[in-house]
Design a protein around this motif. Structure first.
Motif, mmCIF file in Angstrom:
data_model
loop_
_atom_site.group_PDB
_atom_site.id
_atom_site.type_symbol
_atom_site.label_atom_id
_atom_site.label_comp_id
_atom_site.label_asym_id
_atom_site.label_seq_id
_atom_site.Cartn_x
_atom_site.Cartn_y
_atom_site.Cartn_z
ATOM 1 N N GLN A 126 13.739 11.138 69.000
ATOM 2 C CA GLN A 126 14.135 12.541 69.053
ATOM 3 C C GLN A 126 14.182 13.062 70.496
ATOM 4 N N THR A 127 13.356 12.487 71.370
ATOM 5 C CA THR A 127 13.401 12.885 72.775
ATOM 6 C C THR A 127 14.692 12.418 73.429
ATOM 7 N N ALA A 128 14.998 11.131 73.272
ATOM 8 C CA ALA A 128 16.226 10.590 73.867
ATOM 9 C C ALA A 128 17.465 11.208 73.231
ATOM 10 N N GLY A 129 17.459 11.367 71.907
ATOM 11 C CA GLY A 129 18.616 11.928 71.219
ATOM 12 C C GLY A 129 18.899 13.356 71.627
ATOM 13 N N LEU A 154 23.058 21.776 64.571
ATOM 14 C CA LEU A 154 21.911 20.887 64.685
ATOM 15 C C LEU A 154 20.589 21.640 64.561
ATOM 16 N N PHE A 155 20.620 22.955 64.747
ATOM 17 C CA PHE A 155 19.398 23.735 64.648
ATOM 18 C C PHE A 155 19.087 24.152 63.206
ATOM 19 N N VAL A 156 20.088 24.063 62.325
ATOM 20 C CA VAL A 156 19.887 24.464 60.927
ATOM 21 C C VAL A 156 18.751 23.682 60.263
ATOM 22 N N LYS A 168 15.598 16.278 61.457
ATOM 23 C CA LYS A 168 15.133 17.665 61.314
ATOM 24 C C LYS A 168 14.736 18.297 62.645
ATOM 25 N N ASN A 169 14.136 17.525 63.549
ATOM 26 C CA ASN A 169 13.555 18.093 64.766
ATOM 27 C C ASN A 169 14.452 18.030 65.992
ATOM 28 N N VAL A 170 15.478 17.193 65.970
ATOM 29 C CA VAL A 170 16.263 16.977 67.191
ATOM 30 C C VAL A 170 16.935 18.261 67.669
#
Length: 290
Positions: free
Chosen positions: A82-85, A109-111, A166-168
């Motif tokens: 999730q950090t790299a993405g 992506l924030f949804v 979910k978190n990216v």
């Protein structure tokens, strides 16, 4: 001197509401958990002091060892992904899409971030079921279906992928704000020197986001150690103990076995572990900056 004391008193009054909230909802529960971890307590009866019994049981419990291992595996997989993405997506949007399309991608992506974790887990449980949409797509290509949530390896991998999905978006927004905070003059200077997009990313963007990366990794690590909703709704900790986590173990001990003392001991183990990992990350970041 009087003015300074008056200013100090006014400053204290400003922070007093936040200080009270932190004490009531953070510090006091931690201290209560620490106390209960040395007791036998089932909520219905007064706690009985048992000393280190809960901790002795904790380090002998294979269920706790499995949950600790799974939590570490989950963290090791999800945090880098999730950090790299989120970093790559933020850099691409900042570089190529200074328009409404870029805003649409960020919003889309924030949804999942604002969606309930229980809802997300239930949705993906349905999608990844043996007759779900994912296996239907696989069948369309002539491939055999996969028991995503029933296999020891695939179940953990499935939960990790859903967690990253979910978190990216949350970390994307943080990275994008960090990129926007980097002076444009630095990019313009490198463009004059003939640097391409990859060179600008590694020479300017990545070093300029070191503090943001520390925040993202720290938050991601804390969230990963706190994972519960997705595991509870998607696998319930199974098959066997392949996806059981520390928070799920705490939940089971507290609300299924009604052993609040042992649950508090597991919670304190998780607290110390997260504290140690966060401290190690901070030391590594300072070492990298020196």
């Amino acid at each position: 001197m009087i003015n300074r004391r008056k200013e100090a008193a006014q400053g204290f009054l400003y922070i007093l509401p936040s200080l009270v909230l932190i004490l009531v909802f953070s510090v006091v529960p931690i201290l209560m958990s620490l106390y209960f971890s040395f007791t036998k307590y089932n909520v219905l009866q007064p706690p009985q002091w048992t000393g280190l019994d809960n901790y002795i049981r904790l380090f002998r419990d294979p269920y706790v060892r499995a949950s600790l291992k799974n939590t570490v595996v989950f963290t090791v997989i999800t945090v880098p992904l999730q950090t790299a993405g989120s970093l790559v997506l933020a850099a691409v949007i900042a570089e190529l899409f200074h328009n409404k399309f870029g805003n649409f991608v960020k919003s889309s992506l924030f949804v999942p971030v604002i969606a309930s974790a229980i809802l997300v887990g239930t949705l993906w449980f349905t999608l990844l079921s043996p007759r779900g949409v994912v296996n239907s797509i696989i069948h369309a290509f002539g491939l055999p279906s996969v028991n995503w949530l029933g296999g020891k390896l695939t179940s953990m991998l499935s939960v990790c992928i859903v967690s990253v999905w979910k978190n990216v978006g949350y970390f994307l927004v943080i990275y994008f704000a960090g990129i926007m905070d980097i002076p444009r003059s630095l990019y313009e200077a490198t463009e004059v020197d003939g640097a391409n997009a990859f060179q600008r990313f590694f020479k300017i963007t990545l070093p300029g986001l070191s503090s943001v990366t520390f925040l993202v990794v720290t938050l991601g690590t804390i969230w990963s150690f706190q994972v519960f909703d997705l595991v509870y709704t998607m696998t319930g900790g199974g098959p066997g103990t392949s996806t059981v986590t520390l928070v799920l173990t705490t939940y089971n001990a507290a609300f299924k076995e009604y052993n609040m003392g042992y649950a508090s001991a597991v919670a304190m183990l998780m607290f110390v572990f997260v504290l140690a990992v966060s401290g190690l990350q901070k030391l590594l970041l300072k070492g990298g900056e020196d």
